[in-house]
Scaffold this motif. Structure first.
Motif, mmCIF file in Angstrom:
data_model
loop_
_atom_site.group_PDB
_atom_site.id
_atom_site.type_symbol
_atom_site.label_atom_id
_atom_site.label_comp_id
_atom_site.label_asym_id
_atom_site.label_seq_id
_atom_site.Cartn_x
_atom_site.Cartn_y
_atom_site.Cartn_z
ATOM 1 N N SER A 1 0.645 -1.509 0.078
ATOM 2 C CA SER A 1 0.134 0.052 0.058
ATOM 3 C C SER A 1 0.862 1.277 0.089
ATOM 4 O O SER A 1 2.112 1.237 0.264
ATOM 5 N N LYS A 2 0.342 2.472 -0.234
ATOM 6 C CA LYS A 2 0.989 3.644 -0.409
ATOM 7 C C LYS A 2 1.520 4.051 0.868
ATOM 8 O O LYS A 2 2.684 4.496 1.127
ATOM 9 N N GLN A 3 0.723 3.702 2.018
ATOM 10 C CA GLN A 3 1.072 4.189 3.488
ATOM 11 C C GLN A 3 2.213 3.160 3.872
ATOM 12 O O GLN A 3 3.350 3.859 4.404
ATOM 13 N N ALA A 4 2.224 1.937 3.545
ATOM 14 C CA ALA A 4 3.276 1.029 3.954
ATOM 15 C C ALA A 4 4.631 1.539 3.213
ATOM 16 O O ALA A 4 5.615 1.382 3.752
ATOM 17 N N LEU A 5 4.563 1.754 1.791
ATOM 18 C CA LEU A 5 5.479 2.073 0.924
ATOM 19 C C LEU A 5 6.327 3.325 1.519
ATOM 20 O O LEU A 5 7.489 3.430 1.484
ATOM 21 N N GLU A 6 5.613 4.406 1.999
ATOM 22 C CA GLU A 6 6.212 5.496 2.672
ATOM 23 C C GLU A 6 6.971 5.260 3.833
ATOM 24 O O GLU A 6 7.740 6.015 4.310
ATOM 25 N N GLN A 7 6.977 4.083 4.464
ATOM 26 C CA GLN A 7 7.626 3.675 5.386
ATOM 27 C C GLN A 7 8.925 2.912 5.558
ATOM 28 O O GLN A 7 9.851 2.670 6.120
ATOM 29 N N VAL A 8 9.168 2.631 4.182
ATOM 30 C CA VAL A 8 10.215 1.844 3.570
ATOM 31 C C VAL A 8 11.385 2.832 3.557
ATOM 32 O O VAL A 8 11.369 3.792 3.002
ATOM 33 N N ASP A 9 12.271 2.505 4.186
ATOM 34 C CA ASP A 9 13.639 3.421 4.144
ATOM 35 C C ASP A 9 14.902 2.520 4.140
ATOM 36 O O ASP A 9 16.144 3.136 4.012
ATOM 37 N N ASN A 10 14.771 1.199 4.011
ATOM 38 C CA ASN A 10 16.162 0.315 4.132
ATOM 39 C C ASN A 10 15.784 -0.436 2.921
ATOM 40 O O ASN A 10 14.765 -1.288 3.039
ATOM 41 N N HIS A 11 16.675 -0.669 2.049
ATOM 42 C CA HIS A 11 16.433 -1.378 0.743
ATOM 43 C C HIS A 11 16.361 -3.146 1.372
ATOM 44 O O HIS A 11 15.583 -3.878 1.031
ATOM 45 N N PHE A 12 17.438 -3.475 2.111
ATOM 46 C CA PHE A 12 17.452 -4.966 2.567
ATOM 47 C C PHE A 12 16.386 -5.187 3.233
ATOM 48 O O PHE A 12 15.810 -6.322 3.326
ATOM 49 N N ASP A 13 15.882 -4.303 4.297
ATOM 50 C CA ASP A 13 14.903 -4.478 5.314
ATOM 51 C C ASP A 13 13.637 -4.731 4.371
ATOM 52 O O ASP A 13 12.859 -5.702 4.847
ATOM 53 N N PHE A 14 13.501 -4.011 3.538
ATOM 54 C CA PHE A 14 12.454 -4.212 2.540
ATOM 55 C C PHE A 14 12.348 -5.567 1.783
ATOM 56 O O PHE A 14 11.373 -6.236 1.589
ATOM 57 N N LEU A 15 13.509 -5.600 1.368
ATOM 58 C CA LEU A 15 13.880 -7.028 0.459
ATOM 59 C C LEU A 15 13.447 -8.299 1.375
ATOM 60 O O LEU A 15 12.869 -9.267 0.708
ATOM 61 N N PHE A 16 14.000 -8.240 2.377
ATOM 62 C CA PHE A 16 13.678 -9.288 3.392
ATOM 63 C C PHE A 16 12.514 -9.377 3.917
ATOM 64 O O PHE A 16 12.017 -10.633 4.715
ATOM 65 N N SER A 17 11.481 -8.425 4.078
ATOM 66 C CA SER A 17 10.148 -8.381 4.515
ATOM 67 C C SER A 17 9.302 -9.369 3.732
ATOM 68 O O SER A 17 9.625 -9.859 2.717
ATOM 69 N N GLN A 18 8.165 -9.711 4.512
ATOM 70 C CA GLN A 18 7.358 -10.404 3.933
ATOM 71 C C GLN A 18 6.608 -10.016 2.593
ATOM 72 O O GLN A 18 6.358 -10.748 1.439
ATOM 73 N N GLN A 19 6.884 -8.524 2.274
ATOM 74 C CA GLN A 19 6.336 -7.755 0.979
ATOM 75 C C GLN A 19 7.423 -8.257 -0.224
ATOM 76 O O GLN A 19 6.994 -8.134 -1.436
ATOM 77 N N GLY A 20 8.569 -8.384 0.331
ATOM 78 C CA GLY A 20 9.529 -8.763 -0.725
ATOM 79 C C GLY A 20 9.610 -10.200 -0.919
ATOM 80 O O GLY A 20 9.526 -10.762 -1.860
ATOM 81 N N ALA A 21 10.836 -10.663 -0.171
ATOM 82 C CA ALA A 21 11.164 -12.090 -0.014
ATOM 83 C C ALA A 21 10.053 -13.056 -0.232
ATOM 84 O O ALA A 21 9.268 -12.806 0.734
#
Length: 297
Positions: free
Chosen positions: A154-174
């Motif tokens: 979601s747009k709201q969740a994406l606005e909280q993304v500030d680290n590439h690997f954290d996002f990559l390893f999250s449920q939305q990524g990996a």
């Protein structure tokens, strides 16, 4: 007799320590030391005096007959008034892992660099691209990046993304958009582990420990990572316009010129997603009113 710094600050290795003549002739430190003496117009006696050492000892270092300690290399860099780039080069030439001073990307004097990076990201549109630092903190994104990942979270969740690997390893990524995520995450963790062992960077170590605890990481990531070579790219899959599309993630480093490019600060990386299908139209990604805290145009 050597003076104080020679006796107390130098851990010397001579031919008796197992370094043969061929190995000594290949040591870069001696060549670097002689070069910088020439640039600074310092004789061996001048440098020795500033170090409280001896001209004979300076000569032996230049001829690779003794190996300087890390403390001695640091003292030489100070005596020759070397900047960070050249101090790091000198340190590496002596076989030591350099510890560059962290530089704030948002500092006023780096305004020119921020503008250059913004223009670079903008030029990648509509391909998703973002800029990150050595700890994979996201510094800037482009419209293509925002449009692409709004299809994932979601747009709201994406606005909280500030680290590439954290996002990559999250449920939305990996496990959601990455192909072969077990191996991909294992290689990433192994690269972070090696970096931590090499330079002891606490920021990278904290990132490693945090990522290793995420649920998507396979239990045998160390064994997987040991079998795989680092990847220049990984695949991302996502549905666009009702069809599953494959993208390649490609990273390009932005750093200083020369042998210390991978340790100089600020160490920046531009990561971009390119479609496997060269004819895929991505213009839809940059349409509409796109916004994100790290989108600056």
């Amino acid at each position: 007799m050597p003076k104080q710094i020679e006796s107390s600050l130098v851990s010397e290795k001579t031919a008796s320590d197992g370094v043969n003549n061929d190995q000594r002739s290949e040591l870069a430190f001696g060549r670097m030391l002689k070069f910088w003496r020439g640039v600074r117009r310092m004789s061996q006696e001048d440098l020795a005096f500033s170090l409280d050492s001896s001209a004979r000892h300076i000569s032996r270092m230049e001829n690779s007959r003794v190996h300087p300690s890390k403390t001695m290399v640091e003292a030489i860099a100070r005596a020759m008034d070397l900047g960070q780039r050249d101090s790091l080069n000198l340190m590496m030439s002596a076989g030591f892992t350099p510890q560059p001073k962290k530089i704030d990307f948002h500092a006023p004097e780096l305004k020119w660099l921020r503008k250059a990076m913004m223009l670079t990201l903008r030029a990648y549109d509509p391909y998703p691209a973002m800029l990150m630092d050595a700890s994979t903190n996201i510094l800037m994104v482009n419209k293509g990046w925002v449009g692409f990942f709004q299809n994932v979270v979601s747009k709201q969740a994406l606005e909280q993304v500030d680290n590439h690997f954290d996002f990559l390893f999250s449920q939305q990524g990996a496990g959601n958009i990455i192909s072969g995520w077990e191996d991909t995450l294992s290689v990433i963790l192994m690269s972070l582990q090696q970096a931590t062992l090499m330079n002891g960077d606490q920021g990278i170590e904290a990132l490693l420990n945090r990522l290793a605890q995420t649920p998507n990481v396979p239990d045998d990531w160390q064994q997987r990572g040991a079998k795989l070579e680092p990847m220049a790219s990984y695949r991302v899959q996502m549905e666009l316009s009702g069809q599953l599309q494959t993208f390649f993630s490609v990273s390009q480093n932005v750093g200083a010129l020369g042998p210390n490019a991978f340790v100089s600060e600020p160490y920046l990386t531009v990561s971009t997603l390119f479609p496997e299908d060269e004819n895929l139209d991505l213009s839809q990604l940059v349409e509409g009113d796109l916004s994100h805290p790290l989108l600056f145009y």
